[in-house]
Design a protein around this motif. Structure first.
Motif, PDB file in Angstrom:
ATOM      1  N   LEU A  60     -15.914 -25.405  -9.731  1.00  0.00           N
ATOM      2  CA  LEU A  60     -15.093 -25.878 -10.844  1.00  0.00           C
ATOM      3  C   LEU A  60     -14.735 -24.737 -11.787  1.00  0.00           C
ATOM      4  O   LEU A  60     -13.581 -24.595 -12.199  1.00  0.00           O
ATOM      5  CB  LEU A  60     -15.873 -26.972 -11.591  1.00  0.00           C
ATOM      6  CG  LEU A  60     -15.136 -27.792 -12.613  1.00  0.00           C
ATOM      7  CD1 LEU A  60     -13.974 -28.537 -11.970  1.00  0.00           C
ATOM      8  CD2 LEU A  60     -16.101 -28.766 -13.263  1.00  0.00           C
ATOM      9  N   VAL A  61     -15.715 -23.905 -12.122  1.00  0.00           N
ATOM     10  CA  VAL A  61     -15.459 -22.776 -13.025  1.00  0.00           C
ATOM     11  C   VAL A  61     -14.516 -21.779 -12.364  1.00  0.00           C
ATOM     12  O   VAL A  61     -13.612 -21.248 -13.015  1.00  0.00           O
ATOM     13  CB  VAL A  61     -16.774 -22.087 -13.443  1.00  0.00           C
ATOM     14  CG1 VAL A  61     -16.502 -20.892 -14.344  1.00  0.00           C
ATOM     15  CG2 VAL A  61     -17.685 -23.062 -14.157  1.00  0.00           C
ATOM     16  N   ARG A  62     -14.700 -21.540 -11.080  1.00  0.00           N
ATOM     17  CA  ARG A  62     -13.795 -20.621 -10.379  1.00  0.00           C
ATOM     18  C   ARG A  62     -12.362 -21.147 -10.408  1.00  0.00           C
ATOM     19  O   ARG A  62     -11.418 -20.399 -10.691  1.00  0.00           O
ATOM     20  CB  ARG A  62     -14.256 -20.433  -8.934  1.00  0.00           C
ATOM     21  CG  ARG A  62     -15.528 -19.661  -8.783  1.00  0.00           C
ATOM     22  CD  ARG A  62     -15.918 -19.553  -7.294  1.00  0.00           C
ATOM     23  NE  ARG A  62     -17.317 -19.246  -7.147  1.00  0.00           N
ATOM     24  CZ  ARG A  62     -18.197 -20.001  -6.485  1.00  0.00           C
ATOM     25  NH1 ARG A  62     -17.805 -21.125  -5.889  1.00  0.00           N
ATOM     26  NH2 ARG A  62     -19.464 -19.642  -6.402  1.00  0.00           N
ATOM     27  N   ALA A  63     -12.191 -22.436 -10.109  1.00  0.00           N
ATOM     28  CA  ALA A  63     -10.847 -23.016 -10.052  1.00  0.00           C
ATOM     29  C   ALA A  63     -10.205 -23.093 -11.436  1.00  0.00           C
ATOM     30  O   ALA A  63      -9.085 -22.617 -11.635  1.00  0.00           O
ATOM     31  CB  ALA A  63     -10.909 -24.401  -9.417  1.00  0.00           C
ATOM     32  N   LEU A  64     -10.913 -23.693 -12.389  1.00  0.00           N
ATOM     33  CA  LEU A  64     -10.334 -23.829 -13.725  1.00  0.00           C
ATOM     34  C   LEU A  64     -10.234 -22.480 -14.429  1.00  0.00           C
ATOM     35  O   LEU A  64      -9.370 -22.290 -15.285  1.00  0.00           O
ATOM     36  CB  LEU A  64     -11.134 -24.832 -14.553  1.00  0.00           C
ATOM     37  CG  LEU A  64     -11.018 -26.290 -14.091  1.00  0.00           C
ATOM     38  CD1 LEU A  64     -11.899 -27.201 -14.920  1.00  0.00           C
ATOM     39  CD2 LEU A  64      -9.582 -26.755 -14.118  1.00  0.00           C
ATOM     40  N   GLY A  65     -11.098 -21.555 -14.067  1.00  0.00           N
ATOM     41  CA  GLY A  65     -11.002 -20.204 -14.617  1.00  0.00           C
ATOM     42  C   GLY A  65      -9.716 -19.516 -14.200  1.00  0.00           C
ATOM     43  O   GLY A  65      -9.135 -18.751 -14.972  1.00  0.00           O
ATOM     44  N   ARG A  66      -9.258 -19.792 -12.994  1.00  0.00           N
ATOM     45  CA  ARG A  66      -7.990 -19.226 -12.525  1.00  0.00           C
ATOM     46  C   ARG A  66      -6.799 -19.931 -13.177  1.00  0.00           C
ATOM     47  O   ARG A  66      -5.810 -19.308 -13.507  1.00  0.00           O
ATOM     48  CB  ARG A  66      -7.887 -19.359 -11.004  1.00  0.00           C
ATOM     49  CG  ARG A  66      -8.700 -18.361 -10.256  1.00  0.00           C
ATOM     50  CD  ARG A  66      -8.379 -18.413  -8.754  1.00  0.00           C
ATOM     51  NE  ARG A  66      -9.419 -17.748  -8.018  1.00  0.00           N
ATOM     52  CZ  ARG A  66     -10.453 -18.348  -7.444  1.00  0.00           C
ATOM     53  NH1 ARG A  66     -10.571 -19.652  -7.502  1.00  0.00           N
ATOM     54  NH2 ARG A  66     -11.360 -17.659  -6.795  1.00  0.00           N
ATOM     55  N   LEU A  67      -6.932 -21.261 -13.315  1.00  0.00           N
ATOM     56  CA  LEU A  67      -5.813 -22.046 -13.855  1.00  0.00           C
ATOM     57  C   LEU A  67      -5.697 -21.929 -15.372  1.00  0.00           C
ATOM     58  O   LEU A  67      -4.599 -22.018 -15.913  1.00  0.00           O
ATOM     59  CB  LEU A  67      -5.976 -23.523 -13.470  1.00  0.00           C
ATOM     60  CG  LEU A  67      -5.921 -23.828 -11.980  1.00  0.00           C
ATOM     61  CD1 LEU A  67      -6.256 -25.295 -11.724  1.00  0.00           C
ATOM     62  CD2 LEU A  67      -4.548 -23.471 -11.425  1.00  0.00           C
ATOM     63  N   GLY A  68      -6.823 -21.801 -16.051  1.00  0.00           N
ATOM     64  CA  GLY A  68      -6.810 -21.645 -17.496  1.00  0.00           C
ATOM     65  C   GLY A  68      -6.572 -22.912 -18.286  1.00  0.00           C
ATOM     66  O   GLY A  68      -6.206 -22.848 -19.446  1.00  0.00           O
ATOM     67  N   HIS A  69      -6.769 -24.067 -17.670  1.00  0.00           N
ATOM     68  CA  HIS A  69      -6.527 -25.340 -18.367  1.00  0.00           C
ATOM     69  C   HIS A  69      -7.803 -26.187 -18.384  1.00  0.00           C
ATOM     70  O   HIS A  69      -7.860 -27.253 -17.792  1.00  0.00           O
ATOM     71  CB  HIS A  69      -5.415 -26.128 -17.682  1.00  0.00           C
ATOM     72  CG  HIS A  69      -4.113 -25.405 -17.628  1.00  0.00           C
ATOM     73  ND1 HIS A  69      -3.346 -25.173 -18.750  1.00  0.00           N
ATOM     74  CD2 HIS A  69      -3.451 -24.844 -16.600  1.00  0.00           C
ATOM     75  CE1 HIS A  69      -2.255 -24.510 -18.407  1.00  0.00           C
ATOM     76  NE2 HIS A  69      -2.299 -24.296 -17.114  1.00  0.00           N
ATOM     77  N   SER A  70      -8.802 -25.734 -19.097  1.00  0.00           N
ATOM     78  CA  SER A  70     -10.078 -26.446 -19.055  1.00  0.00           C
ATOM     79  C   SER A  70     -10.481 -27.086 -20.376  1.00  0.00           C
ATOM     80  O   SER A  70     -11.458 -27.815 -20.426  1.00  0.00           O
ATOM     81  CB  SER A  70     -11.185 -25.496 -18.600  1.00  0.00           C
ATOM     82  OG  SER A  70     -11.278 -24.388 -19.478  1.00  0.00           O
ATOM     83  N   THR A  71      -9.722 -26.874 -21.448  1.00  0.00           N
ATOM     84  CA  THR A  71     -10.092 -27.429 -22.747  1.00  0.00           C
ATOM     85  C   THR A  71     -10.108 -28.949 -22.702  1.00  0.00           C
ATOM     86  O   THR A  71     -11.068 -29.583 -23.155  1.00  0.00           O
ATOM     87  CB  THR A  71      -9.131 -26.947 -23.849  1.00  0.00           C
ATOM     88  OG1 THR A  71      -9.099 -25.528 -23.836  1.00  0.00           O
ATOM     89  CG2 THR A  71      -9.565 -27.429 -25.219  1.00  0.00           C
TER      90      THR A  71
END
Length: 170
Positions: A60-71
């Motif tokens: 999850l961190v790898r994926a959302l870290g790439r996308l930048g939309h985790s807030t």
């Protein structure tokens, strides 16, 4: 922390866990812990589960870290903290009674070995700095933003926190 330090702390926790489960008698395993509603055996299972959470969070961190939309995702998770805490408590309470200390030790070894391998892969691929927002109300060691490397470290922070609550020695 550096990957080598995280690897060493995971191995230290694994060795401590094996020692605790090997030397604790059944009476000590049934004893209440300090500061939780679990027995020592139930809390030991919860401590293993912390490393399982790390394994689950990493993709999850790898994926959302790439996308930048985790807030927004972190906000949704924060909003669901009450049911999370109930499931977390009851899961460890039930599983801690069913899963033997030997099986917990084997599960922890499997988790740590897998995390060790994935830590090497993440370091080699330059993914340790990927970050996402986290639900800060779920755990005292979750910060508002955490990197992949922070998530690896979380497992042992969680372990050490609960290690202090065990009453295996009386």
């Amino acid at each position: 922390m550096k990957p080598t330090e995280i690897r060493a702390e995971m191995r230290r926790a694994q060795a401590e866990f094996e020692q605790m489960t090997r030397t604790a008698n059944p009476q000590a395993m049934r004893r209440a812990t300090n500061g939780t509603r679990w027995t020592n055996r139930q809390l030991l299972f919860h401590m293993v589960l912390g490393y399982g959470v790390v394994r689950t969070l990493l993709p999850l961190v790898r994926a959302l870290g790439r996308l930048g939309h985790s807030t927004g995702f972190a906000r949704v998770l924060d909003a669901t903290r009450a049911p999370f805490h109930v499931v977390n408590y009851l899961g460890a309470r039930c599983a801690g009674e069913v899963v033997s200390p030997r099986a917990m030790t084997l599960l922890l070894a499997r988790l740590v070995n897998g995390l060790d391998r994935s830590l090497t892969t993440d370091a080699d691929r330059g993914r340790l700095g990927l970050a996402m927002h986290f639900p800060t109300t779920w755990d005292p060691y979750f910060r508002s933003t955490m990197t992949v490397l922070d998530v690896y470290h979380f497992g042992t922070q969680h372990f050490d926190h609960h290690r202090r609550q065990l009453t295996l020695d009386g």
